[in-house]
Design a protein around this motif. Structure first.
Motif, PDB file in Angstrom:
ATOM      1  N   CYS A   1       0.850  -1.223   0.069  1.00  0.00           N
ATOM      2  CA  CYS A   1      -0.075   0.043   0.178  1.00  0.00           C
ATOM      3  C   CYS A   1       0.893   1.236   0.065  1.00  0.00           C
ATOM      4  N   GLY A   2       0.336   2.089  -0.268  1.00  0.00           N
ATOM      5  CA  GLY A   2       0.739   3.918   0.102  1.00  0.00           C
ATOM      6  C   GLY A   2       1.927   4.008  -1.064  1.00  0.00           C
ATOM      7  N   TRP A   3       2.047   3.387  -2.319  1.00  0.00           N
ATOM      8  CA  TRP A   3       2.843   3.698  -3.354  1.00  0.00           C
ATOM      9  C   TRP A   3       2.870   4.950  -3.900  1.00  0.00           C
ATOM     10  N   PHE A   4       2.026   5.728  -3.729  1.00  0.00           N
ATOM     11  CA  PHE A   4       1.925   7.298  -4.329  1.00  0.00           C
ATOM     12  C   PHE A   4       2.617   8.099  -3.319  1.00  0.00           C
ATOM     13  N   GLY A   5       2.951   7.607  -2.139  1.00  0.00           N
ATOM     14  CA  GLY A   5       3.528   8.505  -0.900  1.00  0.00           C
ATOM     15  C   GLY A   5       5.168   8.061  -1.158  1.00  0.00           C
ATOM     16  N   ILE A   6       5.741   7.638  -2.200  1.00  0.00           N
ATOM     17  CA  ILE A   6       6.927   7.345  -2.519  1.00  0.00           C
ATOM     18  C   ILE A   6       7.704   8.503  -2.945  1.00  0.00           C
TER      19      ILE A   6
ATOM     20  N   VAL B   1      12.033  10.576  -3.311  1.00  0.00           N
ATOM     21  CA  VAL B   1      13.389  10.536  -3.117  1.00  0.00           C
ATOM     22  C   VAL B   1      13.939  11.448  -1.985  1.00  0.00           C
ATOM     23  N   SER B   2      15.042  10.976  -1.351  1.00  0.00           N
ATOM     24  CA  SER B   2      15.427  11.567  -0.033  1.00  0.00           C
ATOM     25  C   SER B   2      15.975  12.707  -0.632  1.00  0.00           C
ATOM     26  N   LYS B   3      16.336  13.573   0.378  1.00  0.00           N
ATOM     27  CA  LYS B   3      16.977  14.845   0.203  1.00  0.00           C
ATOM     28  C   LYS B   3      18.445  14.792   0.300  1.00  0.00           C
ATOM     29  N   ASP B   4      18.774  13.779   0.710  1.00  0.00           N
ATOM     30  CA  ASP B   4      20.502  13.664   1.238  1.00  0.00           C
ATOM     31  C   ASP B   4      21.112  13.347  -0.140  1.00  0.00           C
ATOM     32  N   LYS B   5      22.530  13.145   0.048  1.00  0.00           N
ATOM     33  CA  LYS B   5      23.311  12.910  -1.223  1.00  0.00           C
ATOM     34  C   LYS B   5      23.014  11.467  -1.683  1.00  0.00           C
ATOM     35  N   THR B   6      22.628  10.668  -1.025  1.00  0.00           N
ATOM     36  CA  THR B   6      22.431   9.241  -1.536  1.00  0.00           C
ATOM     37  C   THR B   6      21.278   8.988  -2.492  1.00  0.00           C
ATOM     38  N   LYS B   7      20.205  10.345  -2.297  1.00  0.00           N
ATOM     39  CA  LYS B   7      19.032  10.126  -3.097  1.00  0.00           C
ATOM     40  C   LYS B   7      18.342   8.779  -2.985  1.00  0.00           C
TER      41      LYS B   7
ATOM     42  N   MET C   1      15.271   5.940  -2.555  1.00  0.00           N
ATOM     43  CA  MET C   1      13.865   5.854  -2.904  1.00  0.00           C
ATOM     44  C   MET C   1      13.228   5.531  -1.565  1.00  0.00           C
ATOM     45  N   ILE C   2      12.437   6.390  -1.020  1.00  0.00           N
ATOM     46  CA  ILE C   2      11.758   6.443   0.210  1.00  0.00           C
ATOM     47  C   ILE C   2      10.432   5.953   0.081  1.00  0.00           C
ATOM     48  N   TRP C   3      10.026   4.716   0.685  1.00  0.00           N
ATOM     49  CA  TRP C   3       8.598   4.468   0.648  1.00  0.00           C
ATOM     50  C   TRP C   3       7.974   4.394   2.339  1.00  0.00           C
ATOM     51  N   PRO C   4       7.468   5.531   2.637  1.00  0.00           N
ATOM     52  CA  PRO C   4       7.039   5.752   4.210  1.00  0.00           C
ATOM     53  C   PRO C   4       5.898   4.545   4.691  1.00  0.00           C
ATOM     54  N   ASP C   5       5.054   4.243   3.885  1.00  0.00           N
ATOM     55  CA  ASP C   5       4.025   3.327   4.056  1.00  0.00           C
ATOM     56  C   ASP C   5       4.697   1.752   4.220  1.00  0.00           C
TER      57      ASP C   5
ATOM     58  N   PHE D   1      16.320  -0.669   9.549  1.00  0.00           N
ATOM     59  CA  PHE D   1      16.032  -0.275  10.823  1.00  0.00           C
ATOM     60  C   PHE D   1      17.348   0.532  11.320  1.00  0.00           C
ATOM     61  N   PHE D   2      18.439   0.292  10.973  1.00  0.00           N
ATOM     62  CA  PHE D   2      19.764   0.911  11.269  1.00  0.00           C
ATOM     63  C   PHE D   2      20.644   1.955  10.486  1.00  0.00           C
ATOM     64  N   ILE D   3      20.538   1.764   9.115  1.00  0.00           N
ATOM     65  CA  ILE D   3      21.058   2.741   8.421  1.00  0.00           C
ATOM     66  C   ILE D   3      20.471   3.721   7.277  1.00  0.00           C
ATOM     67  N   LYS D   4      19.387   3.051   6.948  1.00  0.00           N
ATOM     68  CA  LYS D   4      18.501   4.100   6.056  1.00  0.00           C
ATOM     69  C   LYS D   4      17.000   3.510   6.201  1.00  0.00           C
ATOM     70  N   LYS D   5      16.211   4.166   7.001  1.00  0.00           N
ATOM     71  CA  LYS D   5      14.907   3.883   7.176  1.00  0.00           C
ATOM     72  C   LYS D   5      14.139   4.388   6.271  1.00  0.00           C
ATOM     73  N   GLY D   6      13.098   3.604   5.688  1.00  0.00           N
ATOM     74  CA  GLY D   6      12.109   3.930   4.826  1.00  0.00           C
ATOM     75  C   GLY D   6      12.507   3.430   3.323  1.00  0.00           C
ATOM     76  N   ALA D   7      13.821   2.810   3.199  1.00  0.00           N
ATOM     77  CA  ALA D   7      14.377   2.502   2.007  1.00  0.00           C
ATOM     78  C   ALA D   7      14.274   0.980   1.829  1.00  0.00           C
TER      79      ALA D   7
END
Length: 323
Positions: free
Chosen positions: A158-163, A165-171, A173-177, A218-224
């Motif tokens: 679910c929630g794919w329309f909320g995906i 791109v993070s604002k940091d240098k690694t850019k 793909m963040i999927w908050p849901d 959980f420990f390096i890049k949450k949401g990805a």
């Protein structure tokens, strides 16, 4: 002798940890550099496809890498990696609704492949265990249970329309849901799939591989999580297609071949996915959401933490609109 696996010596344990950290390290290389990703997920696979895999993963080979599933899984995982890179590095794509459907599609497609494989293993009728396509499998109700768990896991997407791109240098793909509820349900289902269908390889392609993407989540890049999952999966299956002797001859860790273990693993996966589905449906009904359009978990701490860590203050807190 253990419950799930036969005993392993110190060298095997050391190799297992090496595989885990190598997958995490290459995942970081692939996500922290655009060119790193291009090399790992485009250039290297092209070279291997032409010069290596026709031999090491030839149909019917003695290592079990030549079946349809391995080939389809390899290229679907690579398609995910390249598609996610396109979303990350082509700014206009992250704003297109059709492009944001791709991550959900490729995830569902990969799960469906595995669910079909579980049903196929049941159809073999190998009730006492047998080597089929040079892989040991045992058919039983666990295949049906876990196949159903996989189908439920697709429904949970679910929630794919909320995906975004993070604002940091690694850019990234963040999927908050994709919060911990989904990750846990997926991990239990996928481990059960590997245990059922690639039993004597599952300590690597199940346990180590799943940890290699769950730990960064959980420990390096949450949401990805999906980005981590696609990249580590592609890395692992490319390795297996290239070195097919690894799990059987170089560092084998066979399962106990105990039907009770198969049943319990798949039962846990099914229960987790049923509970997650009930929980998600309850939220959808209470908030009167359309799961094909709206994000579901926007009120959870896990969702808000991902937003806080990956969006600037100038961005909207979340996107949860009727499309």
């Amino acid at each position: 002798m253990g419950i799930l696996y036969e005993g392993a010596n110190f060298n095997i344990v050391a190799i297992w940890f090496f595989i885990l950290f190598a997958l995490m390290a290459f995942n970081e290389f692939g996500r922290s550099s655009k060119w790193g990703g291009i090399v790992l997920f485009l250039i290297v696979p092209i070279i291997l496809t032409i010069f290596v895999w026709p031999t090491t993963a030839a149909p019917g080979n003695e290592y079990g890498t030549g079946n349809w599933f391995n080939w389809v899984k390899t290229y679907s995982a690579l398609a995910g990696c390249l598609g996610f890179m396109a979303i990350r590095y082509i700014p206009s794509l992250a704003k297109k609704k059709w492009a944001l459907c791709f991550p959900a599609f490729i995830l569902a497609f990969n799960i469906l492949e595995a669910a079909i494989r579980d049903f196929q293993c049941f159809g073999y009728g190998a009730w006492n265990g047998a080597y089929i396509d040079n892989l040991w499998v045992i058919s039983g109700p666990w295949n049906i249970m876990n196949g159903i768990a996989g189908l439920l896991n697709i429904i949970l997407i679910c929630g794919w329309f909320g995906i975004f791109v993070s604002k940091d240098k690694t850019k990234d793909m963040i999927w908050p849901d994709m919060i911990w509820i989904y990750v846990l349900a997926y991990d239990l289902w996928n481990f059960a799939y590997t245990y059922n269908c690639i039993a004597d390889h599952s300590v690597y392609c199940g346990l180590a591989l799943l940890l290699s993407c769950t730990i960064p989540t959980f420990f390096i890049k949450k949401g990805a999580w999906l980005q981590h999952r696609a990249q580590t999966l592609a890395l692992w299956i490319m390795f297996v297609m290239t070195v097919p002797t690894f799990a059987d001859r170089i560092a084998p860790v066979p399962t106990t071949h105990n039907p009770t273990a198969f049943f319990i693993v798949s039962l846990l996966a099914l229960i987790a996915n049923v509970v997650a589905a009930v929980y998600q449906i309850n939220i959808i009904m209470k908030r009167k959401l359309n799961p094909l359009k709206n994000e579901v978990y926007v009120n959870t701490k896990a969702y808000k933490k991902v937003i806080e860590e990956n969006k600037s203050l100038k961005d909207e807190v979340h996107v949860n609109i009727n499309i």
